[in-house]
Motif scaffolding. Structure first.
Motif, PDB file in Angstrom:
ATOM      1  N   ALA A 170      63.034  25.365 -12.216  1.00 56.53           N
ATOM      2  CA  ALA A 170      63.166  24.092 -12.941  1.00 56.53           C
ATOM      3  C   ALA A 170      63.379  22.931 -11.966  1.00 56.53           C
ATOM      4  CB  ALA A 170      64.324  24.176 -13.932  1.00 56.53           C
ATOM      5  N   ALA A 171      64.190  23.148 -10.930  1.00 56.78           N
ATOM      6  CA  ALA A 171      64.432  22.083  -9.937  1.00 56.78           C
ATOM      7  C   ALA A 171      63.138  21.725  -9.214  1.00 56.78           C
ATOM      8  CB  ALA A 171      65.498  22.545  -8.942  1.00 56.78           C
ATOM      9  N   MET A 172      62.336  22.762  -8.902  1.00 54.39           N
ATOM     10  CA  MET A 172      61.060  22.523  -8.218  1.00 54.39           C
ATOM     11  C   MET A 172      60.122  21.682  -9.083  1.00 54.39           C
ATOM     12  SD  MET A 172      58.081  25.281  -7.341  1.00 54.39           S
ATOM     13  CE  MET A 172      57.723  25.500  -9.082  1.00 54.39           C
ATOM     14  N   VAL A 173      60.009  22.072 -10.338  1.00 50.87           N
ATOM     15  CA  VAL A 173      59.093  21.346 -11.226  1.00 50.87           C
ATOM     16  C   VAL A 173      59.600  19.922 -11.465  1.00 50.87           C
ATOM     17  CG1 VAL A 173      58.073  21.275 -13.542  1.00 50.87           C
ATOM     18  CG2 VAL A 173      58.222  23.447 -12.306  1.00 50.87           C
ATOM     19  N   ALA A 174      60.912  19.780 -11.580  1.00 52.63           N
ATOM     20  CA  ALA A 174      61.482  18.442 -11.777  1.00 52.63           C
ATOM     21  C   ALA A 174      61.188  17.539 -10.589  1.00 52.63           C
ATOM     22  CB  ALA A 174      62.990  18.551 -12.003  1.00 52.63           C
ATOM     23  N   ALA A 175      61.056  18.138  -9.406  1.00 52.73           N
ATOM     24  CA  ALA A 175      60.757  17.359  -8.193  1.00 52.73           C
ATOM     25  C   ALA A 175      59.263  17.105  -8.026  1.00 52.73           C
ATOM     26  CB  ALA A 175      61.298  18.093  -6.964  1.00 52.73           C
ATOM     27  N   GLY A 176      58.468  17.635  -8.944  1.00 57.75           N
ATOM     28  CA  GLY A 176      57.037  17.357  -8.915  1.00 57.75           C
ATOM     29  C   GLY A 176      56.201  18.376  -8.169  1.00 57.75           C
ATOM     30  N   GLU A 177      56.766  19.566  -7.914  1.00 57.82           N
ATOM     31  CA  GLU A 177      56.014  20.585  -7.178  1.00 57.82           C
ATOM     32  C   GLU A 177      55.730  21.795  -8.079  1.00 57.82           C
ATOM     33  OE1 GLU A 177      56.112  21.078  -3.105  1.00 57.82           O
ATOM     34  OE2 GLU A 177      58.074  20.131  -2.880  1.00 57.82           O
ATOM     35  N   THR A 178      54.657  22.507  -7.758  1.00 59.00           N
ATOM     36  CA  THR A 178      54.255  23.632  -8.616  1.00 59.00           C
ATOM     37  C   THR A 178      53.703  24.835  -7.844  1.00 59.00           C
ATOM     38  OG1 THR A 178      52.094  22.602  -8.948  1.00 59.00           O
ATOM     39  CG2 THR A 178      53.736  22.223 -10.666  1.00 59.00           C
ATOM     40  N   LYS A 179      53.800  24.842  -6.508  1.00 54.53           N
ATOM     41  CA  LYS A 179      53.237  25.975  -5.749  1.00 54.53           C
ATOM     42  C   LYS A 179      54.331  26.650  -4.924  1.00 54.53           C
ATOM     43  CE  LYS A 179      50.355  28.783  -3.835  1.00 54.53           C
ATOM     44  NZ  LYS A 179      50.229  30.059  -4.531  1.00 54.53           N
ATOM     45  N   ILE A 180      54.764  27.829  -5.385  1.00 57.72           N
ATOM     46  CA  ILE A 180      55.806  28.573  -4.669  1.00 57.72           C
ATOM     47  C   ILE A 180      55.156  29.501  -3.643  1.00 57.72           C
ATOM     48  CG2 ILE A 180      57.733  30.192  -4.883  1.00 57.72           C
ATOM     49  CD1 ILE A 180      58.115  29.329  -7.757  1.00 57.72           C
ATOM     50  N   VAL A 181      55.718  29.494  -2.412  1.00 59.07           N
ATOM     51  CA  VAL A 181      55.202  30.403  -1.374  1.00 59.07           C
ATOM     52  C   VAL A 181      56.234  31.452  -0.954  1.00 59.07           C
ATOM     53  CG1 VAL A 181      53.534  28.730  -0.501  1.00 59.07           C
ATOM     54  CG2 VAL A 181      55.813  28.814   0.511  1.00 59.07           C
ATOM     55  N   GLY A 182      57.489  31.289  -1.372  1.00 57.11           N
ATOM     56  CA  GLY A 182      58.509  32.281  -1.032  1.00 57.11           C
ATOM     57  C   GLY A 182      59.721  32.136  -1.934  1.00 57.11           C
ATOM     58  N   VAL A 183      60.408  33.251  -2.147  1.00 60.05           N
ATOM     59  CA  VAL A 183      61.583  33.274  -3.026  1.00 60.05           C
ATOM     60  C   VAL A 183      62.682  34.089  -2.362  1.00 60.05           C
ATOM     61  CG1 VAL A 183      62.473  33.984  -5.300  1.00 60.05           C
ATOM     62  CG2 VAL A 183      60.103  33.250  -5.071  1.00 60.05           C
ATOM     63  N   ALA A 184      63.929  33.653  -2.546  1.00 60.69           N
ATOM     64  CA  ALA A 184      65.075  34.461  -2.117  1.00 60.69           C
ATOM     65  C   ALA A 184      66.089  34.498  -3.248  1.00 60.69           C
ATOM     66  CB  ALA A 184      65.720  33.879  -0.864  1.00 60.69           C
ATOM     67  N   VAL A 185      66.745  35.660  -3.390  1.00 62.70           N
ATOM     68  CA  VAL A 185      67.788  35.801  -4.414  1.00 62.70           C
ATOM     69  C   VAL A 185      68.920  36.618  -3.816  1.00 62.70           C
ATOM     70  CG1 VAL A 185      66.514  37.732  -5.446  1.00 62.70           C
ATOM     71  CG2 VAL A 185      68.283  36.594  -6.767  1.00 62.70           C
ATOM     72  N   ILE A 186      70.160  36.221  -4.142  1.00 56.88           N
ATOM     73  CA  ILE A 186      71.312  36.882  -3.539  1.00 56.88           C
ATOM     74  C   ILE A 186      72.453  36.990  -4.546  1.00 56.88           C
ATOM     75  CG2 ILE A 186      72.224  34.714  -2.584  1.00 56.88           C
ATOM     76  CD1 ILE A 186      73.130  36.376  -0.115  1.00 56.88           C
TER      77      ILE A 186
END
Ligand code: THU
Length: 132
Positions: A59-75
């Protein structure tokens, strides 16, 4: 790249709102532009209304105007690295490709890497609706 992403996920985990499960999760997505967007889980007294850390990052990414994810981390503070839930796998698949690396870590330092395609084989995508 992984260290930055994981660091962002680890930091935002401190802000997780998890009074019901007591299970704080941090996530971060990196976009093609190099930007990193963190998110944490946000629970609710109406339990099903709670949201996952990955959903917050998306949601933060889309709110900032971006839509292409290249990597994810979860902890999380778990015995083994946690994997994104099924719903979050689908949310990530909306914006990332099957070969995108997903890094999963414990607070204790265990790290596992896989790909979104491994986590969500046979994903329902835009191609099934003939949108592309
Ligand atoms: N949770 C996440 O935020 N991400 C995951 O990948 C798995 C689960 C959250 C949801 C809930 O607030 C808590 O962890 C316990 O399920």
């Amino acid at each position: 790249m992984t260290q930055d992403l994981l660091g962002a996920a680890r930091r935002v985990r401190n802000n997780a709102y998890a009074p019901y499960s007591g299970f704080k999760v941090g996530a971060a997505v990196q976009t093609a532009s190099g930007q990193v967007y963190p998110g944490c889980n946000v629970e609710n007294v109406a339990y099903p209304e709670g949201t996952c850390a990955e959903a917050g990052a998306v949601a933060a990414m889309v709110a900032a105007g971006e839509t292409k994810i290249v990597g994810v981390a979860v902890i999380a503070d778990s015995p083994n690295p946690i994997t994104p839930c099924g719903g979050c796998r689908q949310k990530l698949a909306e914006f990332g490709s099957a070969d995108m690396v997903v890094t999963m870590a414990t607070m204790g330092g265990d790290i596992i890497k896989t790909t979104l395609g491994e986590l969500l084989p046979g994903a329902f995508t835009r191609t099934h609706m003939d949108l592309d």
